[in-house]
Design a protein around this motif. Structure first.
Motif, mmCIF file in Angstrom:
data_model
loop_
_atom_site.group_PDB
_atom_site.id
_atom_site.type_symbol
_atom_site.label_atom_id
_atom_site.label_comp_id
_atom_site.label_asym_id
_atom_site.label_seq_id
_atom_site.Cartn_x
_atom_site.Cartn_y
_atom_site.Cartn_z
ATOM 1 N N SER A 105 0.820 -1.215 0.000
ATOM 2 C CA SER A 105 0.000 0.000 0.000
ATOM 3 C C SER A 105 0.851 1.261 0.000
ATOM 4 O O SER A 105 0.452 2.285 -0.557
ATOM 5 C CB SER A 105 -0.948 0.005 1.204
ATOM 6 N N ALA A 106 2.047 1.192 0.599
ATOM 7 C CA ALA A 106 2.920 2.366 0.621
ATOM 8 C C ALA A 106 3.396 2.720 -0.782
ATOM 9 O O ALA A 106 3.687 3.879 -1.080
ATOM 10 C CB ALA A 106 4.113 2.119 1.539
ATOM 11 N N GLY A 107 3.468 1.722 -1.662
ATOM 12 C CA GLY A 107 3.918 1.978 -3.021
ATOM 13 C C GLY A 107 2.816 2.375 -3.971
ATOM 14 O O GLY A 107 3.089 2.666 -5.140
ATOM 15 N N TYR A 108 1.585 2.423 -3.488
ATOM 16 C CA TYR A 108 0.458 2.740 -4.368
ATOM 17 C C TYR A 108 0.562 4.162 -4.909
ATOM 18 O O TYR A 108 0.173 4.422 -6.045
ATOM 19 C CB TYR A 108 -0.857 2.562 -3.606
ATOM 20 N N LEU A 109 1.106 5.077 -4.128
ATOM 21 C CA LEU A 109 1.229 6.465 -4.560
ATOM 22 C C LEU A 109 2.072 6.580 -5.823
ATOM 23 O O LEU A 109 1.766 7.372 -6.711
ATOM 24 C CB LEU A 109 1.829 7.325 -3.442
ATOM 25 N N SER A 110 3.114 5.779 -5.918
ATOM 26 C CA SER A 110 3.980 5.854 -7.098
ATOM 27 C C SER A 110 3.521 4.914 -8.212
ATOM 28 O O SER A 110 3.946 5.063 -9.359
ATOM 29 C CB SER A 110 5.432 5.530 -6.720
ATOM 30 N N GLY A 111 2.633 3.960 -7.888
ATOM 31 C CA GLY A 111 2.246 2.982 -8.896
ATOM 32 C C GLY A 111 0.813 3.035 -9.353
ATOM 33 O O GLY A 111 0.427 2.289 -10.250
ATOM 34 N N TYR A 112 0.000 3.955 -8.778
ATOM 35 C CA TYR A 112 -1.437 3.942 -9.066
ATOM 36 C C TYR A 112 -1.773 4.143 -10.545
ATOM 37 O O TYR A 112 -2.796 3.656 -11.028
ATOM 38 C CB TYR A 112 -2.156 5.011 -8.226
ATOM 39 N N ASP A 113 -0.920 4.861 -11.291
ATOM 40 C CA ASP A 113 -1.194 5.100 -12.711
ATOM 41 C C ASP A 113 -0.256 4.315 -13.613
ATOM 42 O O ASP A 113 -0.143 4.601 -14.810
ATOM 43 C CB ASP A 113 -1.102 6.591 -13.035
ATOM 44 N N ASP A 114 0.408 3.291 -13.043
ATOM 45 C CA ASP A 114 1.367 2.491 -13.796
ATOM 46 C C ASP A 114 0.727 1.140 -14.134
ATOM 47 O O ASP A 114 0.451 0.341 -13.236
ATOM 48 C CB ASP A 114 2.625 2.280 -12.959
ATOM 49 N N PRO A 115 0.467 0.863 -15.410
ATOM 50 C CA PRO A 115 -0.171 -0.407 -15.774
ATOM 51 C C PRO A 115 0.605 -1.623 -15.278
ATOM 52 O O PRO A 115 0.010 -2.640 -14.928
ATOM 53 C CB PRO A 115 -0.210 -0.356 -17.301
ATOM 54 N N GLU A 116 1.937 -1.550 -15.229
ATOM 55 C CA GLU A 116 2.730 -2.689 -14.786
ATOM 56 C C GLU A 116 2.511 -2.953 -13.296
ATOM 57 O O GLU A 116 2.456 -4.104 -12.863
ATOM 58 C CB GLU A 116 4.208 -2.450 -15.078
ATOM 59 N N TYR A 117 2.393 -1.894 -12.497
ATOM 60 C CA TYR A 117 2.118 -2.047 -11.070
ATOM 61 C C TYR A 117 0.746 -2.675 -10.866
ATOM 62 O O TYR A 117 0.589 -3.623 -10.093
ATOM 63 C CB TYR A 117 2.186 -0.683 -10.373
ATOM 64 N N ILE A 118 -0.269 -2.158 -11.565
ATOM 65 C CA ILE A 118 -1.622 -2.677 -11.423
ATOM 66 C C ILE A 118 -1.699 -4.110 -11.931
ATOM 67 O O ILE A 118 -2.381 -4.955 -11.353
ATOM 68 C CB ILE A 118 -2.633 -1.781 -12.175
ATOM 69 N N GLU A 119 -0.975 -4.395 -13.004
ATOM 70 C CA GLU A 119 -1.014 -5.726 -13.608
ATOM 71 C C GLU A 119 -0.528 -6.800 -12.637
ATOM 72 O O GLU A 119 -1.055 -7.922 -12.623
ATOM 73 C CB GLU A 119 -0.151 -5.740 -14.876
ATOM 74 N N GLN A 120 0.462 -6.483 -11.781
ATOM 75 C CA GLN A 120 1.023 -7.510 -10.901
ATOM 76 C C GLN A 120 0.206 -7.732 -9.633
ATOM 77 O O GLN A 120 0.472 -8.656 -8.869
ATOM 78 C CB GLN A 120 2.477 -7.150 -10.532
ATOM 79 N N LEU A 121 -0.833 -6.906 -9.415
ATOM 80 C CA LEU A 121 -1.676 -7.091 -8.237
ATOM 81 C C LEU A 121 -2.588 -8.305 -8.408
ATOM 82 O O LEU A 121 -3.016 -8.625 -9.512
ATOM 83 C CB LEU A 121 -2.545 -5.849 -8.000
ATOM 84 N N GLN A 122 -2.866 -8.990 -7.277
ATOM 85 C CA GLN A 122 -3.813 -10.087 -7.324
ATOM 86 C C GLN A 122 -5.213 -9.551 -7.615
ATOM 87 O O GLN A 122 -5.553 -8.449 -7.194
ATOM 88 C CB GLN A 122 -3.812 -10.830 -5.982
ATOM 89 N N LYS A 123 -6.014 -10.334 -8.310
ATOM 90 C CA LYS A 123 -7.332 -9.857 -8.750
ATOM 91 C C LYS A 123 -8.400 -10.900 -8.453
ATOM 92 O O LYS A 123 -8.143 -12.097 -8.533
ATOM 93 C CB LYS A 123 -7.309 -9.538 -10.245
ATOM 94 N N ILE A 124 -9.599 -10.409 -8.137
ATOM 95 C CA ILE A 124 -10.738 -11.292 -7.912
ATOM 96 C C ILE A 124 -11.972 -10.654 -8.537
ATOM 97 O O ILE A 124 -11.943 -9.492 -8.943
ATOM 98 C CB ILE A 124 -10.995 -11.530 -6.408
ATOM 99 N N LYS A 125 -13.047 -11.436 -8.594
ATOM 100 C CA LYS A 125 -14.340 -10.909 -9.050
ATOM 101 C C LYS A 125 -15.352 -11.139 -7.944
ATOM 102 O O LYS A 125 -15.479 -12.251 -7.429
ATOM 103 C CB LYS A 125 -14.787 -11.596 -10.332
ATOM 104 N N LEU A 126 -16.053 -10.096 -7.532
ATOM 105 C CA LEU A 126 -17.120 -10.202 -6.542
ATOM 106 C C LEU A 126 -18.428 -9.860 -7.250
ATOM 107 O O LEU A 126 -18.714 -8.690 -7.502
ATOM 108 C CB LEU A 126 -16.875 -9.256 -5.361
ATOM 109 N N PRO A 127 -19.234 -10.853 -7.595
ATOM 110 C CA PRO A 127 -20.411 -10.620 -8.436
ATOM 111 C C PRO A 127 -21.500 -9.787 -7.781
ATOM 112 O O PRO A 127 -22.373 -9.277 -8.475
ATOM 113 C CB PRO A 127 -20.905 -12.040 -8.735
ATOM 114 N N PHE A 128 -21.463 -9.642 -6.450
ATOM 115 C CA PHE A 128 -22.538 -8.905 -5.790
ATOM 116 C C PHE A 128 -22.333 -7.395 -5.829
ATOM 117 O O PHE A 128 -23.199 -6.640 -5.405
ATOM 118 C CB PHE A 128 -22.675 -9.349 -4.319
#
Length: 255
Positions: A105-128
């Motif tokens: 979370s501390a690195g989110y400030l520098s990575g929030y607009d970086d597709p490579e940073y977002i790409e490496q994050l774990q992802k899920i789908k919550l249908p509700f």
């Protein structure tokens, strides 16, 4: 090949422009466009300014980020410029929720607009969840009780700061403080500031300048993890809990 060279070709394709038509729009020659796209030369600063003005995208995003995965919908308007807003989808073109782990979370400030940073994050789908782009953010400390340290706030991206609902809770990313979860109040007659307040009254409210705000995410739900042993709260375990919904899911009153 550097990002800027691939980006020129990709962004031109998004506009459905031939090299010749694109060159005409910028008062360049087609051979200049070709040399940039093929990596035989790099645009000088005056032509970077031309590109920034034409695509309405800041120069640093054009130069630093590989935009080849971006679509026109990957950009949002901030002020008079478009900035990159990475969104990931599954094979059915459904939006996925990126989980921002506590340690990252501390690195989110520098990575929030970086597709490579977002790409490496774990992802899920919550249908509700309701429609919109959501992310899950970790909560630290006790400033927003009853939301406890270690919980996750799932929040929906807010495109326009003017859509803030007075007294509601939001995840806010600012240039100065990084990520915080607070209740926001809009001071009457003040168009330049926001008042951030903690639900734990041991913490004093404070003002921030609107122009320091980079992102705002509106509270959707809280996922508590306190009932689990610390050893279970690894990112992989949290993902499993999210997916199987073996967590307490509760709505927090927005009053």
């Amino acid at each position: 090949m550097k990002p800027i060279q691939a980006n020129i070709k990709h962004l031109r394709a998004l506009r459905k422009l031939s090299q010749e038509r694109f060159a005409d729009e910028l008062n360049w020659t087609r051979s200049v466009v070709g040399s940039y796209e093929e990596g035989r030369s790099e645009p000088p600063i005056d032509r970077l300014i031309d590109l920034s003005n034409f695509f309405n995208i800041p120069i640093d995003i054009l130069v630093k980020n590989d935009l080849r995965k971006a679509k026109d919908t990957s950009f949002i308007e901030v002020g008079n410029k478009r900035v990159l807003f990475p969104v990931t989808v599954n094979e059915d073109n459904e939006d996925l929720i990126e989980i921002i782990p506590t340690k990252a979370s501390a690195g989110y400030l520098s990575g929030y607009d970086d597709p490579e940073y977002i790409e490496q994050l774990q992802k899920i789908k919550l249908p509700f969840l309701p429609t919109g782009t959501h992310r899950a953010f970790p909560i630290k400390g006790d400033s927003m009780l009853p939301v406890k340290d270690g919980a996750f706030i799932v929040a929906k991206f807010l495109e326009d700061i003017r859509d803030i609902k007075n007294g509601r809770t939001y995840i806010i990313l600012t240039k100065d403080d990084g990520l915080v979860y607070k209740r926001i109040y809009v001071p009457e007659g003040d168009t330049t500031s926001l008042l951030l307040s903690s639900d734990n009254k041991s913490y004093q409210p404070y003002l921030i300048a609107r122009d320091t705000v980079l992102e705002i995410w509106e509270f959707t739900c809280c996922i508590n993890t306190q009932e689990y042993d610390e050893k279970e709260l690894k990112l992989s375990s949290i993902m499993t809990m999210f997916q199987e919904l073996k967590v307490e899911l509760e709505s927090i009153k927005q009053l």
